[in-house]
Design a protein around this motif. Sequence first.
Motif, PDB file in Angstrom:
ATOM      1  N   GLU A 176       6.964  15.670   3.070  1.00 46.40           N
ATOM      2  CA  GLU A 176       6.834  15.960   1.654  1.00 46.40           C
ATOM      3  C   GLU A 176       8.158  15.650   0.961  1.00 46.40           C
ATOM      4  O   GLU A 176       9.226  15.812   1.552  1.00 46.40           O
ATOM      5  N   ILE A 177       8.053  15.207  -0.284  1.00 48.24           N
ATOM      6  CA  ILE A 177       9.243  14.919  -1.084  1.00 48.24           C
ATOM      7  C   ILE A 177       9.175  15.770  -2.346  1.00 48.24           C
ATOM      8  O   ILE A 177       8.173  15.775  -3.047  1.00 48.24           O
ATOM      9  N   GLY A 220       0.821  -1.200   0.000  1.00 52.29           N
ATOM     10  CA  GLY A 220       0.000   0.000   0.000  1.00 52.29           C
ATOM     11  C   GLY A 220       0.855   1.249   0.000  1.00 52.29           C
ATOM     12  O   GLY A 220       2.054   1.216   0.272  1.00 52.29           O
ATOM     13  N   GLN A 221       0.230   2.373  -0.318  1.00 51.04           N
ATOM     14  CA  GLN A 221       0.957   3.634  -0.383  1.00 51.04           C
ATOM     15  C   GLN A 221       1.469   4.018   0.996  1.00 51.04           C
ATOM     16  O   GLN A 221       0.746   3.959   1.992  1.00 51.04           O
ATOM     17  N   ALA A 222       2.740   4.412   1.068  1.00 54.64           N
ATOM     18  CA  ALA A 222       3.354   4.794   2.338  1.00 54.64           C
ATOM     19  C   ALA A 222       2.900   6.192   2.746  1.00 54.64           C
ATOM     20  O   ALA A 222       2.511   7.014   1.908  1.00 54.64           O
ATOM     21  N   THR A 241      11.578   4.415   5.628  1.00 53.24           N
ATOM     22  CA  THR A 241      10.682   3.536   4.865  1.00 53.24           C
ATOM     23  C   THR A 241       9.784   4.353   3.949  1.00 53.24           C
ATOM     24  O   THR A 241       9.553   3.989   2.790  1.00 53.24           O
ATOM     25  N   TYR A 242       9.296   5.477   4.466  1.00 59.70           N
ATOM     26  CA  TYR A 242       8.449   6.351   3.648  1.00 59.70           C
ATOM     27  C   TYR A 242       9.207   6.872   2.428  1.00 59.70           C
ATOM     28  O   TYR A 242       8.691   6.858   1.304  1.00 59.70           O
ATOM     29  N   LYS A 294      18.758  -2.574   6.048  1.00 60.06           N
ATOM     30  CA  LYS A 294      18.132  -3.780   5.500  1.00 60.06           C
ATOM     31  C   LYS A 294      16.673  -3.863   5.919  1.00 60.06           C
ATOM     32  O   LYS A 294      15.785  -4.149   5.105  1.00 60.06           O
ATOM     33  N   ALA A 295      16.393  -3.592   7.186  1.00 62.07           N
ATOM     34  CA  ALA A 295      15.018  -3.644   7.686  1.00 62.07           C
ATOM     35  C   ALA A 295      14.150  -2.576   7.017  1.00 62.07           C
ATOM     36  O   ALA A 295      12.986  -2.827   6.674  1.00 62.07           O
ATOM     37  N   THR A 296      14.727  -1.389   6.815  1.00 63.06           N
ATOM     38  CA  THR A 296      13.990  -0.306   6.158  1.00 63.06           C
ATOM     39  C   THR A 296      13.600  -0.686   4.736  1.00 63.06           C
ATOM     40  O   THR A 296      12.454  -0.488   4.313  1.00 63.06           O
ATOM     41  N   LEU A 297      14.547  -1.255   3.999  1.00 58.19           N
ATOM     42  CA  LEU A 297      14.273  -1.647   2.612  1.00 58.19           C
ATOM     43  C   LEU A 297      13.224  -2.755   2.551  1.00 58.19           C
ATOM     44  O   LEU A 297      12.355  -2.749   1.666  1.00 58.19           O
TER      45      LEU A 297
END
Length: 249
Positions: free
Chosen positions: A124-125, A116-118, A201-202, A230-233
């Motif tokens: 903001e990016i 699903g969308q993060a 993660t976002y 690694k966990a984030t990815l």
Amino acid sequence: MSGFTRSSQLSPLLRRQYLASLEEPQEWFLEELVGLGQVWTHEDGSYGVTNEKTLVEFFSADPTNAEKLLHDFWGQHCFSTALVKSYDYDFVRSCENLGWTSSVGGFLFRKRKPRGQAAFDGAEIRSTTPTDVHVIWQINDNFFDNEDEVANLAVSNKLWTVTVDGEIAGCGVSNRVIKKSDAVDVGMMVASKFRRRGLGTYIVSEIADRIEREGLRPICGCGASNLASKATLEKAGFVSDHQLLSFTP
């Protein structure tokens, strides 16, 4: 001619042949090392690329002779380490047949599961502007080598600024590994005060989603000791079936 001789550049034809032989896309970390490395070629079309005391790429058009050529190349240059993608099967097999010792130096992510969308409250990016560059460098924590690297990524539209409630909190990177490949390497950096809250993660998820919407393929990697990355990815949907192996002759 005996052995491998120094070449001023790598043959584009041989390089395309090598990249086409790989089951998965090239790793950006190694691509940088190759670009800064020294090229050595053999009269049969084989080549090796060294970066200081590390062999970062080796290719033989004749796999049946690859093991002998690799042994000869090591005898000539005495490199201390060979970095090998686990899906570079001929290179891996040659190292193993020579009895070289291997360890896992990194995880390579070449798959991504649908998710699903993060979201991240207040985040903001956007594309990085020149005024962002110095701020990003100031919150840098060994992610970039120097401020010029930040500026160059921004100018080439490969850098994304991430803000939380208007404050620059990190950045994301989307870097096309090989110009004609659909693989785009994804990376991120989060300022220390914003860590352990899911922002990484976002960032990775959002950039990977944008890449996929363009019909391209996001890929990434991290060091074996960087378990937080690694966990984030993995939370962003990435799956690692491959490793970056370090062989010691």
